[in-house]
Design a protein around this motif. Structure first.
Motif, PDB file in Angstrom:
ATOM      1  N   GLY A  87       0.832  -1.180   0.146  1.00 28.07           N
ATOM      2  CA  GLY A  87       0.019  -0.044   0.033  1.00 28.07           C
ATOM      3  C   GLY A  87       0.858   1.191  -0.060  1.00 28.07           C
ATOM      4  N   TRP A  88       0.233   2.209  -0.103  1.00 35.20           N
ATOM      5  CA  TRP A  88       0.754   3.777   0.148  1.00 35.20           C
ATOM      6  C   TRP A  88       0.323   4.430   1.431  1.00 35.20           C
ATOM      7  CZ3 TRP A  88       4.528   4.783  -3.437  1.00 35.20           C
ATOM      8  CH2 TRP A  88       4.516   3.875  -4.546  1.00 35.20           C
ATOM      9  N   ALA A  89       1.114   5.164   1.758  1.00 39.13           N
ATOM     10  CA  ALA A  89       0.983   6.173   2.948  1.00 39.13           C
ATOM     11  C   ALA A  89       1.541   7.297   2.518  1.00 39.13           C
ATOM     12  CB  ALA A  89       1.428   5.752   4.328  1.00 39.13           C
ATOM     13  N   ARG A  90       1.312   8.627   3.238  1.00 37.90           N
ATOM     14  CA  ARG A  90       1.676   9.851   2.847  1.00 37.90           C
ATOM     15  C   ARG A  90       1.897  10.868   4.076  1.00 37.90           C
ATOM     16  NH1 ARG A  90      -3.070  12.955  -0.525  1.00 37.90           N
ATOM     17  NH2 ARG A  90      -4.691  13.048   1.149  1.00 37.90           N
ATOM     18  N   GLN A  91       2.922  11.448   4.158  1.00 39.34           N
ATOM     19  CA  GLN A  91       2.985  12.335   5.354  1.00 39.34           C
ATOM     20  C   GLN A  91       3.311  13.758   4.879  1.00 39.34           C
ATOM     21  OE1 GLN A  91       6.137  10.962   7.877  1.00 39.34           O
ATOM     22  NE2 GLN A  91       5.209  12.070   9.742  1.00 39.34           N
ATOM     23  N   ALA A  92       2.433  14.845   5.060  1.00 39.71           N
ATOM     24  CA  ALA A  92       2.678  16.079   4.807  1.00 39.71           C
ATOM     25  C   ALA A  92       3.401  16.697   6.030  1.00 39.71           C
ATOM     26  CB  ALA A  92       1.324  16.874   4.711  1.00 39.71           C
ATOM     27  N   PRO A  93       3.958  17.732   5.829  1.00 35.07           N
ATOM     28  CA  PRO A  93       4.796  18.601   6.855  1.00 35.07           C
ATOM     29  C   PRO A  93       3.936  18.808   7.948  1.00 35.07           C
ATOM     30  CG  PRO A  93       5.213  19.552   4.623  1.00 35.07           C
ATOM     31  CD  PRO A  93       4.309  18.674   4.491  1.00 35.07           C
ATOM     32  N   ILE A 119      -3.205   5.775   3.102  1.00 30.54           N
ATOM     33  CA  ILE A 119      -4.230   6.366   1.945  1.00 30.54           C
ATOM     34  C   ILE A 119      -4.817   5.108   0.963  1.00 30.54           C
ATOM     35  CG2 ILE A 119      -3.346   8.524   1.785  1.00 30.54           C
ATOM     36  CD1 ILE A 119      -1.855   7.907  -0.760  1.00 30.54           C
ATOM     37  N   ALA A 120      -4.100   4.043   0.499  1.00 32.04           N
ATOM     38  CA  ALA A 120      -4.559   2.926  -0.369  1.00 32.04           C
ATOM     39  C   ALA A 120      -3.566   1.705  -0.030  1.00 32.04           C
ATOM     40  CB  ALA A 120      -4.392   3.637  -1.717  1.00 32.04           C
ATOM     41  N   SER A 121      -4.541   0.526  -0.270  1.00 33.58           N
ATOM     42  CA  SER A 121      -3.734  -0.664   0.016  1.00 33.58           C
ATOM     43  C   SER A 121      -4.406  -1.839  -0.692  1.00 33.58           C
ATOM     44  CB  SER A 121      -3.690  -1.090   1.438  1.00 33.58           C
ATOM     45  OG  SER A 121      -5.209  -1.239   2.102  1.00 33.58           O
ATOM     46  N   ILE A 122      -3.534  -2.639  -1.020  1.00 32.18           N
ATOM     47  CA  ILE A 122      -4.344  -3.922  -1.792  1.00 32.18           C
ATOM     48  C   ILE A 122      -3.740  -5.242  -1.127  1.00 32.18           C
ATOM     49  CG2 ILE A 122      -2.348  -3.681  -3.212  1.00 32.18           C
ATOM     50  CD1 ILE A 122      -4.370  -4.735  -5.516  1.00 32.18           C
ATOM     51  N   THR A 123      -4.742  -6.086  -0.855  1.00 35.99           N
ATOM     52  CA  THR A 123      -4.316  -7.330   0.042  1.00 35.99           C
ATOM     53  C   THR A 123      -4.696  -8.324  -0.950  1.00 35.99           C
ATOM     54  OG1 THR A 123      -5.227  -6.265   2.041  1.00 35.99           O
ATOM     55  CG2 THR A 123      -5.048  -8.591   2.219  1.00 35.99           C
ATOM     56  N   THR A 127      -8.904  -3.901  -2.316  1.00 35.00           N
ATOM     57  CA  THR A 127      -8.377  -2.620  -2.211  1.00 35.00           C
ATOM     58  C   THR A 127      -9.187  -1.933  -1.112  1.00 35.00           C
ATOM     59  OG1 THR A 127      -9.804  -1.761  -3.912  1.00 35.00           O
ATOM     60  CG2 THR A 127      -7.368  -2.506  -4.579  1.00 35.00           C
ATOM     61  N   ILE A 128      -8.399  -0.723  -0.441  1.00 33.25           N
ATOM     62  CA  ILE A 128      -9.060   0.108   0.677  1.00 33.25           C
ATOM     63  C   ILE A 128      -8.491   1.497   0.378  1.00 33.25           C
ATOM     64  CG2 ILE A 128      -9.324   0.499   2.994  1.00 33.25           C
ATOM     65  CD1 ILE A 128      -9.000  -2.256   3.744  1.00 33.25           C
ATOM     66  N   TYR A 129      -9.426   2.667   0.362  1.00 29.45           N
ATOM     67  CA  TYR A 129      -8.773   3.598   0.193  1.00 29.45           C
ATOM     68  C   TYR A 129      -9.165   4.540   1.321  1.00 29.45           C
ATOM     69  CZ  TYR A 129      -8.079   2.243  -4.770  1.00 29.45           C
ATOM     70  OH  TYR A 129      -7.807   1.775  -5.891  1.00 29.45           O
ATOM     71  N   ALA A 130      -8.425   5.645   1.432  1.00 23.37           N
ATOM     72  CA  ALA A 130      -8.894   6.930   2.614  1.00 23.37           C
ATOM     73  C   ALA A 130      -9.738   7.661   1.922  1.00 23.37           C
ATOM     74  CB  ALA A 130      -7.695   7.516   3.019  1.00 23.37           C
ATOM     75  N   ASP A 131     -10.747   8.266   2.660  1.00 18.56           N
ATOM     76  CA  ASP A 131     -11.768   9.006   2.075  1.00 18.56           C
ATOM     77  C   ASP A 131     -11.341  10.320   1.407  1.00 18.56           C
ATOM     78  OD1 ASP A 131     -14.049   8.457   4.915  1.00 18.56           O
ATOM     79  OD2 ASP A 131     -13.853   7.406   3.320  1.00 18.56           O
TER      80      ASP A 131
END
Length: 120
Positions: free
Chosen positions: A35-41, A48-52, A57-61
Motif C-alpha cells: 500500500g501507500w501512505a503519505r506524510q505532509a509537513p 491512503i491506499a492498500s491492496i491485499t 483494495t481500501i482507500y482513505a476518504d
C-alpha cells in the motif's frame, strides 16, 4: 529482508495526474499486502491506499474516487495512479509491504519515500 523503492514523484499542477511506482525485492515468498501512505509537513503519516492478496483494495476518504492502487504479484510491484490532484495532496509518499520471506518470517517494510508537490 525486503527492500522497497518508490519512483514517479514530482511537481504537478492542481487538477493534474501523477503515477507512483514501487518495486519490492529480497527473499520474498509472498506479498500479503502492499500500500501507500503519505506524510505532509507537520502531520502524521496517513495510510491512503492498500491492496491485499492482490485483490482487495481500501482507500482513505481523502483520495477515494481520485486515486487507484494496482499491483502485479508476479513482479512484486505496486502502482498508484493519482488523478485530480489537489494542493492538499502535497506530501512525501511511502510504499509499504507486508511480506512473508523464504524463512517464513513476516516483515513490514517501508520505502524511502518520494515527494509529490501539487502547486501552480
Amino acid at each position: 529482508q525486503v527492500q522497497l523503492v518508490e519512483s514517479g514523484g514530482g511537481l504537478v499542477q492542481p487538477g493534474g495526474s501523477l503515477r507512483l511506482s514501487c518495486a519490492a525485492s529480497g527473499s520474498i515468498l509472498r506479498i500479503n499486502a502492499m500500500g501507500w501512505a503519505r506524510q505532509a509537513p507537520g502531520k502524521q503519516r496517513e495510510l491512503i491506499a492498500s491492496i491485499t492478496s492482490g485483490v482487495s483494495t481500501i482507500y482513505a476518504d481523502s483520495v477515494k474516487g481520485r486515486f487507484t492502487v494496482s499491483g502485479d504479484d508476479a513482479k512484486n510491484t505496486l502502482s498508484l495512479q493519482m488523478n485530480s490532484l489537489k494542493p492538499e495532496d502535497t506530501a512525501v509518499y511511502y510504499c509499504y509491504a507486508d511480506a512473508t520471506v523464504t524463512s517464513r518470517a513476516r516483515y513490514d517494510s517501508w520505502g524511502q519515500g518520494t515527494q509529490v508537490t501539487v502547486s501552480s
